[in-house]
Design an enzyme around this catalytic site. Sequence first.
Site, PDB file in Angstrom:
ATOM      1  N   LYS A 105     -88.650   7.601 -33.874  1.00  0.00           N
ATOM      2  CA  LYS A 105     -90.046   7.929 -33.571  1.00  0.00           C
ATOM      3  C   LYS A 105     -90.560   8.963 -34.553  1.00  0.00           C
ATOM      4  O   LYS A 105     -89.890   9.966 -34.809  1.00  0.00           O
ATOM      5  CB  LYS A 105     -90.203   8.451 -32.141  1.00  0.00           C
ATOM      6  CG  LYS A 105     -91.656   8.807 -31.774  1.00  0.00           C
ATOM      7  CD  LYS A 105     -91.850   8.939 -30.270  1.00  0.00           C
ATOM      8  CE  LYS A 105     -91.282  10.202 -29.682  1.00  0.00           C
ATOM      9  NZ  LYS A 105     -91.960  11.446 -30.196  1.00  0.00           N
TER      10      LYS A 105
ATOM     11  N   GLU B 100     -94.314  11.082 -35.792  1.00  0.00           N
ATOM     12  CA  GLU B 100     -95.645  11.467 -35.338  1.00  0.00           C
ATOM     13  C   GLU B 100     -96.658  11.319 -36.467  1.00  0.00           C
ATOM     14  O   GLU B 100     -96.390  11.709 -37.606  1.00  0.00           O
ATOM     15  CB  GLU B 100     -95.642  12.924 -34.859  1.00  0.00           C
ATOM     16  CG  GLU B 100     -94.738  13.175 -33.665  1.00  0.00           C
ATOM     17  CD  GLU B 100     -94.810  14.621 -33.184  1.00  0.00           C
ATOM     18  OE1 GLU B 100     -95.679  15.381 -33.660  1.00  0.00           O
ATOM     19  OE2 GLU B 100     -93.990  14.980 -32.321  1.00  0.00           O
TER      20      GLU B 100
ATOM     21  N   ASP C 203     -86.350  11.163 -32.156  1.00  0.00           N
ATOM     22  CA  ASP C 203     -87.412  11.772 -32.950  1.00  0.00           C
ATOM     23  C   ASP C 203     -86.919  12.198 -34.326  1.00  0.00           C
ATOM     24  O   ASP C 203     -85.832  12.785 -34.447  1.00  0.00           O
ATOM     25  CB  ASP C 203     -87.931  13.043 -32.253  1.00  0.00           C
ATOM     26  CG  ASP C 203     -89.009  12.771 -31.230  1.00  0.00           C
ATOM     27  OD1 ASP C 203     -89.676  11.722 -31.320  1.00  0.00           O
ATOM     28  OD2 ASP C 203     -89.195  13.609 -30.337  1.00  0.00           O
TER      29      ASP C 203
ATOM     30  N   GLU D 141     -99.882  10.110 -26.499  1.00  0.00           N
ATOM     31  CA  GLU D 141     -99.761  11.329 -25.701  1.00  0.00           C
ATOM     32  C   GLU D 141    -101.118  11.997 -25.541  1.00  0.00           C
ATOM     33  O   GLU D 141    -101.811  12.270 -26.532  1.00  0.00           O
ATOM     34  CB  GLU D 141     -98.774  12.303 -26.355  1.00  0.00           C
ATOM     35  CG  GLU D 141     -98.612  13.592 -25.558  1.00  0.00           C
ATOM     36  CD  GLU D 141     -97.478  14.476 -26.038  1.00  0.00           C
ATOM     37  OE1 GLU D 141     -97.316  15.580 -25.484  1.00  0.00           O
ATOM     38  OE2 GLU D 141     -96.742  14.059 -26.954  1.00  0.00           O
TER      39      GLU D 141
ATOM     40  N   ASP E 284     -87.551  15.767 -29.820  1.00  0.00           N
ATOM     41  CA  ASP E 284     -87.481  17.119 -30.355  1.00  0.00           C
ATOM     42  C   ASP E 284     -88.011  18.139 -29.348  1.00  0.00           C
ATOM     43  O   ASP E 284     -87.953  19.347 -29.594  1.00  0.00           O
ATOM     44  CB  ASP E 284     -88.180  17.233 -31.708  1.00  0.00           C
ATOM     45  CG  ASP E 284     -89.644  16.832 -31.683  1.00  0.00           C
ATOM     46  OD1 ASP E 284     -90.162  16.494 -30.604  1.00  0.00           O
ATOM     47  OD2 ASP E 284     -90.285  16.847 -32.759  1.00  0.00           O
ATOM     48  N   SER E 285     -88.450  17.649 -28.190  1.00  0.00           N
ATOM     49  CA  SER E 285     -88.745  18.525 -27.048  1.00  0.00           C
ATOM     50  C   SER E 285     -87.525  19.360 -26.670  1.00  0.00           C
ATOM     51  O   SER E 285     -87.655  20.376 -25.982  1.00  0.00           O
ATOM     52  CB  SER E 285     -89.198  17.698 -25.843  1.00  0.00           C
ATOM     53  OG  SER E 285     -88.287  16.637 -25.583  1.00  0.00           O
TER      54      SER E 285
END
Length: 266
Positions: A112, A114, A84, A181, A45-46
């Site tokens: 993925k 978070e 993501d 991270e 999602d970057s």
Amino acid sequence: MPDITVTSLLGLKQKGEKITMLTCYDATFAHTASQAGVEVLLVGDSLGMVLQGHDSTLPVTTADMAYHVASVKRGNQGAMILADLPFMSYATAEQTFANCATLMQAGAHMIKIEGAAWLGDSIRLLAERGIPVCAHMGLTPQAVNVLGGYKVQGRQEAQARQMRADAITLEQAGAAMILLECVPSDLAQEITHAVKIPVIGIGAGSATDGQVLVLHDMLGLSISGRMPKFVKNFMTGQPDIPSAIAAYVSAVKDVSFPAPEHGFSA
């Protein structure tokens, strides 16, 4: 290269061979990176920041992610595609299942998400339904407003102890991989040794089982002109982008990247 699977990645950890991961958002770069030997293509999602120009990842939607996953799938040459789940797309079990199905049907091989130990129930339910999950811990960009900015996580002993325990909890819940991270290098090493699943680092030192960087960062491209401490510009000294990506793969494999200056202390 043969198709990379969950079993392949586990085998690399067991052999002590470093795993290479890069973000990727389109077919051309998917072809280039996978041909260079990158094992995992992260459709992150970057893309909200490096492609769409937002100041965070929060505006990215599941539809955005599915579009880019499908694009990456068309150019991929055997790498694993990790996608993501974007902000607030896994707030309920129903949302989680529906959005994971969308990304897997678009071409993802692993999802993925978070968070920390609270992800355990979701990970367990997804794994039972045939969806491998990578748990993203440490600095979690979707929680940037709670964290108070993009800050190193796990420097306090209580926080570090909790992160170690959470990693074990998520492995037991069925996580197939962990991404750390911006955590102190020593803590990342402890977590890597504490779990049997692969641990990928970004700003987490060289002792993790592999590394990931944002593609645009490692090519020296930035809208702001600022690069995080953990980034190295692999275009320096290289004639073209394929050579830069190959240099990144080699540097991760021979553990010359990340160097000590790319990591954080407690």
